[in-house]
Design a protein around this motif. Structure first.
Motif, PDB file in Angstrom:
ATOM      1  N   GLN A  13       0.989  -1.293  -0.101  1.00 44.70           N
ATOM      2  CA  GLN A  13       0.253  -0.314  -0.183  1.00 44.70           C
ATOM      3  C   GLN A  13       0.831   0.875  -0.197  1.00 44.70           C
ATOM      4  N   PRO A  14       0.465   2.509   0.059  1.00 43.71           N
ATOM      5  CA  PRO A  14       1.173   3.855  -0.452  1.00 43.71           C
ATOM      6  C   PRO A  14       1.428   3.908   1.420  1.00 43.71           C
ATOM      7  N   GLY A  15       3.143   4.269   1.538  1.00 46.85           N
ATOM      8  CA  GLY A  15       3.748   4.594   2.751  1.00 46.85           C
ATOM      9  C   GLY A  15       4.606   3.276   3.073  1.00 46.85           C
ATOM     10  N   ASP A  16       4.524   2.160   2.501  1.00 41.51           N
ATOM     11  CA  ASP A  16       5.100   0.809   2.981  1.00 41.51           C
ATOM     12  C   ASP A  16       6.346   0.884   2.277  1.00 41.51           C
ATOM     13  N   SER A  17       6.647   0.003   2.717  1.00 46.12           N
ATOM     14  CA  SER A  17       8.253  -0.169   2.152  1.00 46.12           C
ATOM     15  C   SER A  17       8.776  -1.634   1.649  1.00 46.12           C
ATOM     16  N   LEU A  18       9.828  -1.892   0.499  1.00 45.10           N
ATOM     17  CA  LEU A  18      10.234  -2.359  -0.272  1.00 45.10           C
ATOM     18  C   LEU A  18      11.870  -2.679  -0.358  1.00 45.10           C
ATOM     19  N   MET A  79      23.148  -6.311  -4.511  1.00 47.90           N
ATOM     20  CA  MET A  79      22.600  -4.905  -4.501  1.00 47.90           C
ATOM     21  C   MET A  79      21.512  -4.502  -4.559  1.00 47.90           C
ATOM     22  N   PHE A  80      20.931  -3.626  -3.069  1.00 51.01           N
ATOM     23  CA  PHE A  80      20.554  -3.046  -2.965  1.00 51.01           C
ATOM     24  C   PHE A  80      19.799  -2.086  -3.402  1.00 51.01           C
ATOM     25  N   LEU A  81      18.497  -1.985  -3.118  1.00 54.28           N
ATOM     26  CA  LEU A  81      17.597  -1.044  -3.882  1.00 54.28           C
ATOM     27  C   LEU A  81      16.379  -0.697  -2.466  1.00 54.28           C
ATOM     28  N   GLN A  82      16.350  -0.040  -1.473  1.00 50.78           N
ATOM     29  CA  GLN A  82      14.899   0.156  -0.464  1.00 50.78           C
ATOM     30  C   GLN A  82      14.864   1.531  -0.469  1.00 50.78           C
ATOM     31  N   MET A  83      13.221   0.436  -1.082  1.00 46.40           N
ATOM     32  CA  MET A  83      12.568   1.685  -0.813  1.00 46.40           C
ATOM     33  C   MET A  83      11.322   1.550   0.966  1.00 46.40           C
ATOM     34  N   ASN A  84      11.274   3.243   0.297  1.00 50.71           N
ATOM     35  CA  ASN A  84      10.061   3.790   1.444  1.00 50.71           C
ATOM     36  C   ASN A  84       9.224   4.400   1.260  1.00 50.71           C
ATOM     37  N   ASP A  85       8.233   4.993   2.010  1.00 51.12           N
ATOM     38  CA  ASP A  85       6.918   5.597   1.264  1.00 51.12           C
ATOM     39  C   ASP A  85       6.488   5.314  -0.038  1.00 51.12           C
ATOM     40  N   LEU A  86       6.759   4.481  -0.644  1.00 46.58           N
ATOM     41  CA  LEU A  86       5.616   4.399  -1.580  1.00 46.58           C
ATOM     42  C   LEU A  86       4.920   4.805  -2.398  1.00 46.58           C
TER      43      LEU A  86
END
Length: 128
Positions: A13-18, A79-86
């Motif tokens: 959901q919007p605001g979540d992280s992956l 290699m990582f991509l931290q995605m916050n506040d999606l």
């Protein structure tokens, strides 16, 4: 072949992280150019983030700046991509990519043809 492989996508959901991961068949990354791209539904592949040169300096597209973080863990060969506040507009298939050549131009690292090795992508869906 040494094909890259992405993982970590999902439905959020919007605001979540992956956190997305990219591996090089368990081998160390020897590339000078490393990046994440994404392809939104019905749209062309676009640059997301890169980590470049010996210093591994990160750069981002404006819409993800402050929310996404690209990093490399050499010990884990990942290699990582931290995605916050999606956001909903972050939805798409995310690809990692590597290349061996370098440039003094940042624009070089935002072009798809800079990279010669790609993964098959991992789906990220952000929906309310």
């Amino acid at each position: 072949q040494a094909q890259l492989e992405e993982s970590g996508g999902g439905l959020v959901q919007p605001g979540d992280s992956l956190r997305l991961s990219c591996t090089n068949s368990g081998r160390p990354f020897r590339s000078s150019a490393m990046a994440w791209f994404r392809s939104a539904p019905g749209k062309a592949r676009e640059f997301v983030a890169t980590i470049t040169g010996q210093a591994r300096v990160p750069k981002y597209r404006e819409s993800v700046k402050g929310r996404f973080t690209i990093s490399v863990d050499n010990a884990q060969n990942t290699m990582f991509l931290q995605m916050n506040d999606l956001r909903v507009e972050d939805t798409g298939v995310y690809y990692c990519a590597t290349g061996l050549r370098t440039s003094d131009s940042f624009a070089y690292y935002a072009r798809s043809d800079t990279y010669d090795t790609w993964g098959q992508g991992t789906q990220v869906t952000v929906s309310s």
